[in-house]
Each structure stands twice: as C-alpha cells, then as structure tokens.
Design a protein around this motif. Structure first.
Motif, PDB file in Angstrom:
ATOM      1  N   LEU A 198      -8.610   3.648   4.856  1.00  0.00           N
ATOM      2  CA  LEU A 198      -7.389   2.912   5.246  1.00  0.00           C
ATOM      3  C   LEU A 198      -6.688   2.383   4.184  1.00  0.00           C
ATOM      4  N   ARG A 199      -7.473   1.875   3.158  1.00  0.00           N
ATOM      5  CA  ARG A 199      -6.515   1.161   1.818  1.00  0.00           C
ATOM      6  C   ARG A 199      -7.019   2.134   0.747  1.00  0.00           C
ATOM      7  N   VAL A 200      -5.980   2.879   0.018  1.00  0.00           N
ATOM      8  CA  VAL A 200      -6.245   3.537  -1.225  1.00  0.00           C
ATOM      9  C   VAL A 200      -5.427   3.305  -2.085  1.00  0.00           C
ATOM     10  N   LEU A 201      -6.044   3.423  -3.282  1.00  0.00           N
ATOM     11  CA  LEU A 201      -5.454   3.258  -4.645  1.00  0.00           C
ATOM     12  C   LEU A 201      -5.254   4.812  -5.423  1.00  0.00           C
ATOM     13  N   VAL A 202      -3.968   5.102  -5.338  1.00  0.00           N
ATOM     14  CA  VAL A 202      -3.705   6.480  -5.724  1.00  0.00           C
ATOM     15  C   VAL A 202      -3.498   6.587  -7.176  1.00  0.00           C
ATOM     16  N   LEU A 204      -1.649  10.985   1.358  1.00  0.00           N
ATOM     17  CA  LEU A 204      -1.802   9.864   2.592  1.00  0.00           C
ATOM     18  C   LEU A 204      -2.134  10.028   3.861  1.00  0.00           C
ATOM     19  N   GLU A 205      -1.379  11.255   4.241  1.00  0.00           N
ATOM     20  CA  GLU A 205      -1.900  11.602   5.450  1.00  0.00           C
ATOM     21  C   GLU A 205      -3.263  12.185   5.510  1.00  0.00           C
ATOM     22  N   ALA A 260      -4.679   7.060   5.194  1.00  0.00           N
ATOM     23  CA  ALA A 260      -4.283   5.784   4.711  1.00  0.00           C
ATOM     24  C   ALA A 260      -3.229   4.674   5.517  1.00  0.00           C
ATOM     25  N   GLU A 261      -3.380   3.665   5.482  1.00  0.00           N
ATOM     26  CA  GLU A 261      -2.347   2.889   6.273  1.00  0.00           C
ATOM     27  C   GLU A 261      -1.655   1.976   5.057  1.00  0.00           C
ATOM     28  N   ARG A 262      -2.300   1.630   4.093  1.00  0.00           N
ATOM     29  CA  ARG A 262      -1.612   1.002   2.809  1.00  0.00           C
ATOM     30  C   ARG A 262      -2.101   1.766   1.575  1.00  0.00           C
ATOM     31  N   PHE A 263      -1.347   1.565   0.725  1.00  0.00           N
ATOM     32  CA  PHE A 263      -1.658   2.204  -0.750  1.00  0.00           C
ATOM     33  C   PHE A 263      -1.203   1.371  -1.694  1.00  0.00           C
ATOM     34  N   LEU A 282       6.708   6.501   4.045  1.00  0.00           N
ATOM     35  CA  LEU A 282       7.303   7.691   4.785  1.00  0.00           C
ATOM     36  C   LEU A 282       8.662   7.540   5.550  1.00  0.00           C
ATOM     37  N   GLY A 283       8.748   6.405   5.727  1.00  0.00           N
ATOM     38  CA  GLY A 283      10.031   6.183   6.460  1.00  0.00           C
ATOM     39  C   GLY A 283      11.236   6.109   5.557  1.00  0.00           C
ATOM     40  N   TRP A 284      10.874   5.679   4.283  1.00  0.00           N
ATOM     41  CA  TRP A 284      11.824   5.902   3.254  1.00  0.00           C
ATOM     42  C   TRP A 284      11.923   7.130   2.556  1.00  0.00           C
TER      43      TRP A 284
END
Length: 692
Positions: free
Chosen positions: A482-486, A563-564, A568-571, A631-633
């Motif tokens: 759910l929380r990811v460092l990319v 992310l999909e 993930a919900e936050r990154f 995603l919205g942006w």
C-alpha cells in the motif's frame, strides 16, 4: 466503464414527479453525461446533484441545447448536462468505507433520481476502478494515426471487392445510359489510376465500378467534382481515382467504365483520351482543389502525389544533366526527414526537393530550405558558379509511417518544373534520436525553434514520447504494497551498489509493510541490478519489486503502471541518479504514512549540500503523493523526453503541500542534450501545467 445510450431512447419518467431524464454515460475521460427535462417547465434549466449514498457531492445544471456539447442535431428538445471528468478524481479520493455507496444523479432539492442507461446505479468503487483503467489505457502507446487518404483507399478497396459481383453480369454500353467521358488518364502506381473528365450531376463521390478493356476489371472509384464553364448545366468536371488492377494501355482504345449496382451506366474513354504526366496531373489537381465540391477533396489531396513518377535516371533519359545525393538523412515518423546533401544542375536552377521512402512522398519546406557552397564538388563539376549553391539543408515533410522501408529516392525540382530523380544510399538514412542526435539537428537548423516546421516537429516528438511510454516489465514477481518507495536505479555500477547498500541499511527500520519498487533500464547494469536485488530480498523482509524499462530516462510516464501493479495508495518517487539523504529517508517514510492527498516535494542538493541549481532542486524527479492524486494529475500532465522535467513539472503548490529540505543527493546528471532541453521546456510551457 463507459455506458452509452442511443439518442432515440425513450425518455424515462421519474415515478410520481414531473421530471424526466437519463444518465447516458459514465465516461472517465469525458465525464458523466445525460439529459433532464422538467415537464411542467420544458424551457427552464434543471438543477442536478450528483449524490454518493444519497448525500449531495457535486452540482450541475442542464444546457439549453444538447447539441452544444455532444454534437447531436439541434431541436431534439433534450436539454443535456455534464459533470466534468474531474468528478472521477474526486470520487476516487473518497475513503475505502464509501467505496460500496451508489452514485446517482437527482434533481436538486427533490428525491427524483434519474435512470441510467444500464438500469442500475454504479458504486464509488466501480467508477474509481473504471477511472484507473481509463487513465492507464490513455497512458499506453497510442494506435498509429490513420489519415483520411488511408481511410479512402480502404473504402475503395471495399468497393472494388463489391464490384466483383457486377463483373459477372453481362454489361452493355447503351447510349442512353452514358453519364460522362474520361478525357485523360494517369497511372500513378500499382493499383491506382487517376482520370480527368466530366460526368452528369448527381453522382456519388465514391462508388464501385467495372472497367471493360478486353476483359473486366473491378474497381473502386472516388471523384472530386468542380464546375467547368465548357460543360452544359447538367454536367460537372471531375478528377477521380480508381483502385483497380487495370493499367491504361500506351495507345488508348475504346473502352467503358460501368458504374451502378447493376453496371447499367457507363463512362466512355477512347482514342481521344490522353495519358497525363505526373506534373500535369498535379497542376490540374492543384488548380481544382480549392474550388472542389464534395467531401473527398482532402483525402484525394493526400494521395495525389503518393504514386508519382519516381523512376531514377529520368533526367538522363530526357537529356537533362542533374546529379545529387544525400549525406545525412534523419527520419522522424509522423513528421518526415531532415536532410543534408548536394545537388548540381549546370543548365537549370534548382528550386526545391522531394523525397520518397517506401510509399511515403515528402516535400521540402521551402521556407526552411537553405543552400550553401560545396567547394569539394568543384573538381568534379568545374565552374565555381555551379557549386556555389550545390549544398542544401532541408526539412522534408510528410506523413512518414514508423515502419517505412525501402531505398530512398531524391527528386530534384527545377524552377521550370522539370525534375530529376536520384537514388540515395540507404546507409545515409537513420532514425532520429532526439537525445543523441540533438547537436546534429541544431547544426543543420541553428534557429530550429523559429523554423516554420517546428510546431509539427514538436508534435512528432510528443508522439514519440507517447509511443515510448509503456508498461514496465516485472523482472521478478511483484510484491504488492500500500505504501511504496519507487526508486529509478542509477546507471553507474558504483552508484548502483550505493543505492542497494542504503536500502539494506534503512529498510529494517522502515514501518512494517513499506514496499520498494526498483526500476532498471536495459543498460549494462541490469544484470548486476538483478543480483543485488536477490541479495536484498534475502536480507530484508520488506516487499520488494524489480521492473525493467526500455529507455534510460526517468519513469514519470511509466509510474502509473507500477503503482497500479502494486496496488499502492501512497508513494515516494526518487528519480534516476538520486540517492536519499538521512533527512530525505525520514521524510519519505513520513510522506508514505501521511493521510490525505497532499503533495510532498523533496529538495535535491549537489555534492556540496547546496540546492541543485543546474538540473533543478524541486521537480518531478523527486516527490511523494497519493496514487489517486497523482493519477488525476497525470492525465493532463506533459510527458518529457528525459522522462521528468528538471525545473518543475509538478502541479503548482496548494494548501497542505510540504517541502522536505536536503532530501536527496544527485550522484548522476542527465547527459547534456540541448535539443532535449529545448523540447522538454516547450512541452512544459505548452501544457500550462506545473510550476513551482
């Protein structure tokens, strides 16, 4: 999830109330659309509420005329409404406990709910999932563009197939059924014959036909119609294209072109019919096109030059001395080619150039064509006056497909209209790399930004970026989190090992469930990245994923796919060549555990600890955000040649945004590329997005 309904759908009554309406579509890229009507006041706008679980969430009102925004014919009496696409972003940001709530459209201040085209109300979760899928689909590589000329040829091929049945019928040229004559013919290439003549008025612009010339040849025909003063009022001039297997003989004999579903009408050609050269056809078409009638003029205009005479050595056959060649030919699909070469014609003045590659014919932009001396040719051609303007640089424009193949042909055009065709060495041709070949392009066109063709060049560059953007391939089974460092891995081996060493030290103290997604390119470090990744998996318990990308730049365009895939919900995104500092690592963990959809900007410093003023200190290279917010942006955000923009590229600051100082050190800088910087800067400016 896009639901639509036919405009002929009967309006559905709202039981017990005097409103009628229909929600016709829930389209994440277009919005929520439909119509509503107050039966007691048909001309009054209807105020509407979008509700979530019965609570008002957004407001809208009907338009006075549905045709204003969806292109329908006016006068249907169905006032329309639209909630813009941004409503899907807002719905996706709702908390998980509201995902199962239904979304409805109702008349404001009442309990009157509009029916939907599917007969059921979608939930917040369904619309959010449809929005995610639509954004990822829009981010994927677009389909190749099909021109009007391509579509016309496809329709003519279908008409040609349809004419196969007519060719089996007995066809007779009854004099009362003659509807026109063909006065001139031009064989443009295999399967295409142009003709000039006249027909009786009322003919369709496209139709099947059968050509009778000792045997029957099915054909599809399209005609461009125009007024001719020498014809009676019942007739009209035509220039047409036949898609057929027939080739006009050198000496025309009497023949017929039968048209109509049963072949009952005919056009006549015969000994009086001339054979046109390409220049004569082009001249006739250019004269007629501005005053042409009918819908196919533009499509025929795209095709008229495609099959012209491109026979090498035609100048020598005509007794003309003209030679030329291309030293450098850079092709950019969708735009054309940039060329540097030479051309010498002692007896005539060279005016411009054409180029053919495969089936694509390109024409030089004369306003951007430059001539220069070529003293190296003087020992071959003698007089200095002949070589004083023998060198040239030109931008050859045309709808060049990405799969264009074949030996290039250069057509040298003189000021009197005569032409000479020369073969081009295939090794002179190469695909333009907008990063690696930038200096070469700017040498050919130092004022590139101010050339007339630059907007089209920039548009083609944008399409190249879109085509490059695709879903990264997982190199090992992804581990959802759910929380990811990319982290976009660096390219230098020492920096690569430093990035993995830091992860091995920091991850054990990270909050439980924090995931890491690493992204490697196809460079020499990919193999070592796989080995280090396996070692890291054995050393830490965090969910780890490794993806591969086909290019060496940053991955902002590919980020939605990653992310999909991980859910993930936050990154936090850390771009190529960056390594988080201690402050940056703490800031990243705080950003990942942050509630809401605020944006965190991470300051990049150089090796002296000062804000990076060369490649940008605050930008889309390093930031943290919610997946829904990003995603919205991203739907309207520009994409860049370098993957991310050095001096911005993120939305303008909003309440709730934060800046984490001294967050990352830049160990590797992007390779110098003036052209890439210019293109990215212009794409950024044109988008109207971003800014710090």
């Amino acid at each position: 999830m896009s639901h639509s309904a036919s405009p002929s759908d009967r309006p559905r009554a709202v039981p017990g109330l005097s409103w009628r309406g229909l929600v016709e579509r829930f389209d994440p890229l277009a919005g929520i659309e439909g119509w509503a009507l107050a039966e007691h006041a048909p001309d009054a706008p209807v105020e509407l509420e979008l509700t979530v679980g019965g609570d008002a969430f957004a407001l809208a009102a009907t338009y006075p005329d549905f045709a204003e925004f969806d292109g329908r014919p006016a006068g249907l009496g169905l006032p329309g409404f639209r909630f813009p696409p941004e409503i899907f972003t807002r719905l996706a940001k709702l908390s998980a406990r509201r995902r199962s709530l239904p979304v409805a459209i109702r008349v404001a201040g009442t309990d009157a709910v509009l029916a939907t085209a599917t007969g059921r109300l979608p939930s917040v979760g369904e619309l959010a999932s449809a929005w995610r899928r639509a954004l990822l689909g829009a981010a994927a590589a677009p389909e190749p563009r099909i021109t009007k000329g391509d579509r016309l040829l496809a329709r003519l091929a279908a008409f040609r197939a349809e004419a196969e049945a007519t060719a089996l019928l007995p066809l007779r040229p009854f004099s009362d059924n003659e509807i026109g004559q063909i006065e001139a013919l031009h064989l443009a290439g295999e399967g295409q014959v142009w003709f000039v003549g006249w027909m009786k008025r009322g003919a369709e612009p496209e139709f099947p036909a059968v050509i009778l010339d000792r045997q029957k040849y099915p054909a599809g025909i399209a005609i461009l119609q125009y007024e001719r003063a020498d014809l009676p009022a019942s007739a009209i001039g035509v220039i047409g294209l036949m898609e057929t297997g027939w080739a006009p003989p050198p000496a025309a004999r009497d023949g017929f072109v039968y048209v109509g579903r049963q072949g009952q009408y005919h056009l006549r050609y015969g000994a009086q019919t001339k054979l046109l050269r390409a220049e004569a056809l082009h001249a006739a078409f250019a004269q007629v096109q501005p005053v042409a009638l009918g819908p196919v003029a533009e499509a025929l205009g795209q095709l008229v030059g495609a099959g012209s005479n491109w026979l090498p050595g035609n100048a020598a056959a005509a007794g003309m001395v003209a030679e030329g060649g291309i030293d450098r030919l850079l092709m950019l699909p969708g735009f054309g080619c940039l060329a540097e070469g030479w051309a010498v014609s002692p007896a005539k003045r060279i005016e411009t150039f054409h180029l053919k590659l495969g089936d694509c014919a390109m024409i030089a932009d004369e306003a951007s064509t430059a001539f220069r001396p070529r003293p190296d040719l003087q020992p071959v051609f003698g007089a200095a006056s002949v070589t004083a303007r023998a060198g040239f640089v030109a931008a050859l424009r045309g709808a060049l497909p990405a799969n264009a193949t074949g030996a290039p042909l250069l057509r040298i055009v003189h000021d009197d209209g005569s032409m000479a065709v020369q073969r081009v060495e295939p090794k002179a041709l190469r695909r333009l790399d907008l990063l690696a070949d930038g200096e070469e392009v700017l040498r050919l066109f130092p004022a590139l930004r101010h050339e007339p063709f630059y907007p089209a060049f920039l548009d083609a560059a944008r399409r190249r970026i879109d085509e490059r953007t695709r879903e990264p391939a997982p190199l090992f089974q992804p581990a959802p989190a759910l929380r990811v460092l990319v982290l976009r891995l660096p390219g230098e081996p020492a920096n690569l090992r430093l990035a993995f060493d830091q992860l091995a030290r920091r991850l054990p103290s990270a909050p439980a469930g924090t995931g890491v997604a690493l992204v490697a390119d196809q460079g020499p470090g990919r193999g070592e990245a796989k080995l280090l990744f396996r070692e890291l998996q054995d050393a830490v318990a965090a969910p780890l994923s490794l993806f591969g990308t086909s290019h060496e730049e940053d991955i902002l365009g590919e980020l939605p796919f990653i992310l999909e895939a991980l859910g993930a919900e936050r990154f936090v995104h850390v771009g190529r060549g960056l390594v988080p500092t201690g402050e940056g690592w703490d800031g990243a963990m705080a950003s990942l555990t942050r509630r809401g959809h605020g944006l965190d900007r991470f300051e990049i410093v150089d090796d002296t600890g000062r804000p990076d003023r060369v490649d940008g200190a605050l930008s889309s290279v390093c930031f943290g955000w919610s997946t829904v917010g990003f995603l919205g942006w991203s739907r309207r955000a520009p994409r860049f040649l370098r993957g991310a923009y050095r001096f911005g590229g993120l939305p303008r600051p909003a309440p709730g945004d934060r800046v984490i100082g001294t967050a990352a050190i830049r160990l590797e800088r992007p390779r110098p590329a003036r052209l890439a910087d210019m293109i990215d800067e212009d794409l950024m400016r044109m988008s109207g997005e971003g800014g710090l």
